[in-house]
Write a protein that holds these residues in place. Sequence first.
Motif, PDB file in Angstrom:
ATOM      1  N   PHE A 788       0.834  -1.209   0.000  1.00 27.21           N
ATOM      2  CA  PHE A 788       0.000   0.000   0.000  1.00 27.21           C
ATOM      3  C   PHE A 788       0.870   1.261   0.000  1.00 27.21           C
ATOM      4  O   PHE A 788       0.464   2.318   0.468  1.00 27.21           O
ATOM      5  CB  PHE A 788      -0.931  -0.013   1.221  1.00 27.21           C
ATOM      6  CG  PHE A 788      -1.682  -1.303   1.375  1.00 27.21           C
ATOM      7  CD1 PHE A 788      -2.707  -1.621   0.499  1.00 27.21           C
ATOM      8  CD2 PHE A 788      -1.338  -2.221   2.355  1.00 27.21           C
ATOM      9  CE1 PHE A 788      -3.384  -2.818   0.618  1.00 27.21           C
ATOM     10  CE2 PHE A 788      -2.011  -3.421   2.478  1.00 27.21           C
ATOM     11  CZ  PHE A 788      -3.032  -3.727   1.602  1.00 27.21           C
ATOM     12  N   SER A 789       2.079   1.133  -0.540  1.00 29.47           N
ATOM     13  CA  SER A 789       3.009   2.260  -0.563  1.00 29.47           C
ATOM     14  C   SER A 789       2.569   3.285  -1.603  1.00 29.47           C
ATOM     15  O   SER A 789       1.619   3.081  -2.367  1.00 29.47           O
ATOM     16  CB  SER A 789       4.415   1.754  -0.901  1.00 29.47           C
ATOM     17  OG  SER A 789       4.456   1.307  -2.245  1.00 29.47           O
ATOM     18  N   THR A 790       3.318   4.383  -1.672  1.00 28.96           N
ATOM     19  CA  THR A 790       3.006   5.445  -2.639  1.00 28.96           C
ATOM     20  C   THR A 790       3.301   5.013  -4.070  1.00 28.96           C
ATOM     21  O   THR A 790       2.873   5.680  -5.016  1.00 28.96           O
ATOM     22  CB  THR A 790       3.812   6.713  -2.301  1.00 28.96           C
ATOM     23  OG1 THR A 790       5.196   6.370  -2.192  1.00 28.96           O
ATOM     24  CG2 THR A 790       3.348   7.300  -0.976  1.00 28.96           C
ATOM     25  N   ARG A 791       4.042   3.906  -4.240  1.00 32.00           N
ATOM     26  CA  ARG A 791       4.241   3.379  -5.592  1.00 32.00           C
ATOM     27  C   ARG A 791       2.959   2.734  -6.103  1.00 32.00           C
ATOM     28  O   ARG A 791       2.636   2.803  -7.288  1.00 32.00           O
ATOM     29  CB  ARG A 791       5.373   2.345  -5.590  1.00 32.00           C
ATOM     30  CG  ARG A 791       6.741   2.937  -5.347  1.00 32.00           C
ATOM     31  CD  ARG A 791       7.815   1.865  -5.424  1.00 32.00           C
ATOM     32  NE  ARG A 791       9.143   2.433  -5.208  1.00 32.00           N
ATOM     33  CZ  ARG A 791      10.257   1.722  -5.207  1.00 32.00           C
ATOM     34  NH1 ARG A 791      10.197   0.405  -5.415  1.00 32.00           N
ATOM     35  NH2 ARG A 791      11.428   2.301  -4.991  1.00 32.00           N
ATOM     36  N   THR A 792       2.229   2.112  -5.183  1.00 26.29           N
ATOM     37  CA  THR A 792       0.957   1.485  -5.565  1.00 26.29           C
ATOM     38  C   THR A 792      -0.077   2.553  -5.904  1.00 26.29           C
ATOM     39  O   THR A 792      -0.774   2.458  -6.911  1.00 26.29           O
ATOM     40  CB  THR A 792       0.434   0.612  -4.400  1.00 26.29           C
ATOM     41  OG1 THR A 792       1.432  -0.339  -4.060  1.00 26.29           O
ATOM     42  CG2 THR A 792      -0.854  -0.096  -4.795  1.00 26.29           C
ATOM     43  N   LEU A 793      -0.163   3.562  -5.055  1.00 24.14           N
ATOM     44  CA  LEU A 793      -1.085   4.680  -5.280  1.00 24.14           C
ATOM     45  C   LEU A 793      -0.424   5.927  -4.723  1.00 24.14           C
ATOM     46  O   LEU A 793      -0.134   5.997  -3.526  1.00 24.14           O
ATOM     47  CB  LEU A 793      -2.433   4.429  -4.590  1.00 24.14           C
ATOM     48  CG  LEU A 793      -3.505   5.492  -4.846  1.00 24.14           C
ATOM     49  CD1 LEU A 793      -4.008   5.409  -6.293  1.00 24.14           C
ATOM     50  CD2 LEU A 793      -4.673   5.329  -3.887  1.00 24.14           C
ATOM     51  N   PRO A 794      -0.154   6.942  -5.592  1.00 21.68           N
ATOM     52  CA  PRO A 794       0.503   8.170  -5.113  1.00 21.68           C
ATOM     53  C   PRO A 794      -0.355   8.853  -4.044  1.00 21.68           C
ATOM     54  O   PRO A 794      -1.559   8.591  -3.946  1.00 21.68           O
ATOM     55  CB  PRO A 794       0.594   9.033  -6.378  1.00 21.68           C
ATOM     56  CG  PRO A 794       0.423   8.088  -7.510  1.00 21.68           C
ATOM     57  CD  PRO A 794      -0.459   6.988  -7.020  1.00 21.68           C
ATOM     58  N   PRO A 795       0.244   9.740  -3.227  1.00 18.98           N
ATOM     59  CA  PRO A 795      -0.559  10.503  -2.252  1.00 18.98           C
ATOM     60  C   PRO A 795      -1.708  11.217  -2.958  1.00 18.98           C
ATOM     61  O   PRO A 795      -1.512  11.845  -4.008  1.00 18.98           O
ATOM     62  CB  PRO A 795       0.454  11.491  -1.667  1.00 18.98           C
ATOM     63  CG  PRO A 795       1.778  10.823  -1.844  1.00 18.98           C
ATOM     64  CD  PRO A 795       1.683  10.045  -3.122  1.00 18.98           C
ATOM     65  N   GLN A 796      -2.884  11.135  -2.369  1.00 20.96           N
ATOM     66  CA  GLN A 796      -4.083  11.637  -3.043  1.00 20.96           C
ATOM     67  C   GLN A 796      -4.433  13.081  -2.696  1.00 20.96           C
ATOM     68  O   GLN A 796      -5.275  13.682  -3.359  1.00 20.96           O
ATOM     69  CB  GLN A 796      -5.273  10.725  -2.697  1.00 20.96           C
ATOM     70  CG  GLN A 796      -5.159   9.318  -3.274  1.00 20.96           C
ATOM     71  CD  GLN A 796      -5.104   9.337  -4.787  1.00 20.96           C
ATOM     72  OE1 GLN A 796      -6.093   9.619  -5.451  1.00 20.96           O
ATOM     73  NE2 GLN A 796      -3.929   9.058  -5.351  1.00 20.96           N
ATOM     74  N   ALA A 797      -3.841  13.619  -1.644  1.00 17.89           N
ATOM     75  CA  ALA A 797      -4.135  15.005  -1.265  1.00 17.89           C
ATOM     76  C   ALA A 797      -3.116  15.932  -1.932  1.00 17.89           C
ATOM     77  O   ALA A 797      -1.913  15.814  -1.706  1.00 17.89           O
ATOM     78  CB  ALA A 797      -4.092  15.155   0.247  1.00 17.89           C
ATOM     79  N   THR A 798      -3.590  16.846  -2.780  1.00 18.15           N
ATOM     80  CA  THR A 798      -2.724  17.808  -3.472  1.00 18.15           C
ATOM     81  C   THR A 798      -3.004  19.197  -2.927  1.00 18.15           C
ATOM     82  O   THR A 798      -4.172  19.568  -2.733  1.00 18.15           O
ATOM     83  CB  THR A 798      -2.976  17.783  -4.994  1.00 18.15           C
ATOM     84  OG1 THR A 798      -2.836  16.433  -5.460  1.00 18.15           O
ATOM     85  CG2 THR A 798      -2.015  18.683  -5.723  1.00 18.15           C
ATOM     86  N   GLU A 799      -1.928  19.965  -2.699  1.00 18.62           N
ATOM     87  CA  GLU A 799      -2.088  21.312  -2.133  1.00 18.62           C
ATOM     88  C   GLU A 799      -2.327  22.322  -3.253  1.00 18.62           C
ATOM     89  O   GLU A 799      -1.658  22.296  -4.292  1.00 18.62           O
ATOM     90  CB  GLU A 799      -0.839  21.692  -1.337  1.00 18.62           C
ATOM     91  CG  GLU A 799      -0.981  23.031  -0.626  1.00 18.62           C
ATOM     92  CD  GLU A 799       0.260  23.402   0.181  1.00 18.62           C
ATOM     93  OE1 GLU A 799       0.225  24.447   0.853  1.00 18.62           O
ATOM     94  OE2 GLU A 799       1.267  22.646   0.117  1.00 18.62           O
ATOM     95  N   TYR A 800      -3.290  23.226  -3.048  1.00 16.54           N
ATOM     96  CA  TYR A 800      -3.605  24.301  -3.996  1.00 16.54           C
ATOM     97  C   TYR A 800      -3.817  25.593  -3.213  1.00 16.54           C
ATOM     98  O   TYR A 800      -4.009  25.574  -1.994  1.00 16.54           O
ATOM     99  CB  TYR A 800      -4.893  23.994  -4.777  1.00 16.54           C
ATOM    100  CG  TYR A 800      -4.880  22.710  -5.571  1.00 16.54           C
ATOM    101  CD1 TYR A 800      -4.260  22.652  -6.821  1.00 16.54           C
ATOM    102  CD2 TYR A 800      -5.509  21.558  -5.095  1.00 16.54           C
ATOM    103  CE1 TYR A 800      -4.252  21.470  -7.556  1.00 16.54           C
ATOM    104  CE2 TYR A 800      -5.509  20.382  -5.815  1.00 16.54           C
ATOM    105  CZ  TYR A 800      -4.879  20.347  -7.053  1.00 16.54           C
ATOM    106  OH  TYR A 800      -4.877  19.181  -7.782  1.00 16.54           O
TER     107      TYR A 800
END
Length: 914
Positions: A788-800
């Motif tokens: 379940f690392s960030t390679r499997t799914l990148p971090p989903q919260a993006t800062e704007y």
Amino acid sequence: MASAVPAQVQSNPAPAPQLQRGIVKTVLSGCAVIVRGQPRGGPPPERQINLSNIRAGALARRAIQGQPDTKDTPDEPWAFQAREFLRKKVIGKEVCFTVENKTPQGREYGIVFLGKDTSGENIAESLVAEGLATVRREGIRGNNPDQVRLCDLEDQAKAAKKGQWSEGGGSHTIRDLKYTIENPRNFVDSLHQKPVNAIIEHVRDGSMLRALLLPDYYLVTVMLSGIKCPTFKREADGSETPEPFAAEAKFFTESRLLQRDVQIILESCPNQIILGTILHPNGNITELLLKEGFARCVDWSMAVYTQGAEKLRAAERSAKERKVRIWKDYVAPTANLDQKDRQFVAKVMQVVNADAIVVKLNSGEHKTIHLSSIRPPRLEGEEKNKDKDKRFRPLYDIPYMFEAREFLRKKLIGKKVNVTVDYIRAATSAMETGGVPAFPERTCATVTIGGINIAEALVSKGLATVIRYRQDDDQRSSHYDELLAAEARAIKNGKGLHSKKEVPIHRVADISGETQKAKQFLPFLQRAGRSEAVVEYVFSGSRLKLYMPKETCLITFLLAGIECPRGSRNMPGGMQVAEPYSEEATIFTKELVLQREVEVEVESMDKAGNFIGWLHIESVNLSVALVENALSKVHFTAERSSYYKTLLSAEETARQRKEKLWANYEEKPKEEVAQFTEEKERVAKYRAVYVTEITDGLHFYAQDVETGTKLESLMESMRGEIAAQPPVEGSFAPRRGDFCIAKFADGEWYRARVEKVESPAKVHVFYIDYGNREILSSTRLAALPPAFSTRTLPPQATEYTFAFIQVPQDEDARADAVDSVVRDIQNKQCLLNMEYSGAVCPHVTLQFADSKDDVGLGLVKEGLVMVDVRKEKHLHKMVTEYLNGQESAKSARLNIWRYGDFRDDDADEFGYRR
């Protein structure tokens, strides 16, 4: 003490008697014992040995039933003391003995020694030496050294005034044995479940004993609480036939408790039967009998067991798993299920009844689960025959059925629950049920959420009752005792079904298809704007049945603005074939809104009395959601609606993906128009995001809605793995920059990154999929599983951050702006467009999902922020719109402009800058 085996008392010499061994089972009196052999494949043989040449007092006897001439007799002087002396010395001990004489009636007389040979203590001599028995001198022969020694010991006891030879008869108070208790219930209650010293006098079967309570000498029959052993059935001729393992169970109890000093807790007295628990220094016989497969749990007496019913269930479960004795042919109710099918986590999609739910498994399959061992509210007696002409609606017409359904709906719908399958109830045919409609196979399980057993919660509120089973019926809840206890509490407190108050009545008008009634309701619903509703049923992707709580009515509701594929239905000319993706649309709508609380805007009504309008759930417009997911198309009637642009935008997005309804769509070629002008224009490509966190500096974190399902799937799998293999507390040593999992305040685990480590008790973490921060103890952190690392799914919260906006430096003014944004967009779905890049994060514009109003422009117009003027030509139109909004706020002196244009002072000390 004699070292040789004495000769029999008779005129002619005989061969020396044979030395035999055994274990003392019972002490009948001061001069008689019962000796048993070693068990081999069952209860061993036993024989009574009377001690030669001595006599002890007779114990109390009860009058023989049916013989009026006989009377109760008390103990003879020193009889009980002699019995007790002998009991404490030899009970359960190994002895050796010789039989010196056997009478024609079969009575055997001999000498008994403690131990394995004649070097042990001669118990007859010990009794005489203590003055507790007398020597039969009439048969004494001077040439027998053993008899002579007995006479010498008696003379010494007399000289020392021991026992019965004490002056004045001594303190030999006769034991007044109290055979009967006038009111057993009051007697048991008076002890307040405190342990009482006792001697076990008789074992009738493995779980029924007679005990002598001390110091008052009450003789009581006690049945062990919570269990039942196989018994001896009495036949018509007076003989007894043992049930399988009855003799073995009796011997098991006898060999451990008979004539032992114990403590008894008398727990209850239903129907003059005294229930109790016997405590011995070596253990609890109740639990031992269960563990060894000599007994089964009994529901009716389990409730009074004071040592914890779960211990008895666990002991019984152990015997079942090992298939010992009475469980030798036992087959577990879930024996054919794999572990993954016995215990799993699932999402609740529907509450079918007050005792059944539909859940969605990780595989996507839907499964109906019945709550084990409970029965929902039902009509009984004459009520069943009432209102035969009226259309029967169980949910509203059966008392407390609606309350039970609502309790489950509010507690479970859309939530993840833990399911433990207890048993599979086999399907029943109409023939088996005597003509009653057949039941299909049912999966019965214990369902928990947040550690709460849902069935137990229902029962404790009086919204369901507990099913009573036959004693041999093992198909029941694994928490059956807790259910019984919950029901007892509900009855005691008069909750729900057990209340003596008036039964709640739900008068709900069903105006589905009732054109005249619908016409009367239409103006009220139109004027109400958004009305609260609960989705009771989903007929198709766009046709639903709603319950309106305020109006207490049921309506049929059609989604406005869309054209949804039709399902199959019966028509006069035959069955109409379902249109493509109609089933998918129905499933989508069910999963999103079935039995959820929603808001509806009623616009109109069709000829059949069905209301038409818009349905919203958590700021999601169902019509738009269906169009976005390529399960519906925009209908021309949407042109008059304020949602028309949103629908068109959603349809365009779905069309470009070319899936489902648009799978075969071919885009018409566009005419080439002066592209050089388009390149200079601002590009508006709004995409759906979900705002999860807003910072004090008016930055915000958002997730892409498109990848939301991937995150949900990852979190579900990750938590399943954590539940199966929980992390060891304190095993993770956090370091700055490490990815890990952290337990949030809701008790769930989330992916996180370590930002700072002050100490093991203060670790700063950032939740990479949601954007919020927290300070935790390292005990609430664990290593992130590689799957379940960030390679499997990148971090989903993006800062704007907001484009074209300048945040006030004054803390109060900035807090006002942040509060407004939090109130408007946090935890909501919005539309986001990238405008230009920034030093920290991208600058974007954000629109409300429903109205398409610009969030940033709204802040400017409310006078909460200032405009950050951009020089780029393609942004000129946007900046102009923002400046016009700012001028409007200044003119109205809103918020930061309430004292005029503070920027004219051009002084930094005022907290603002141009």
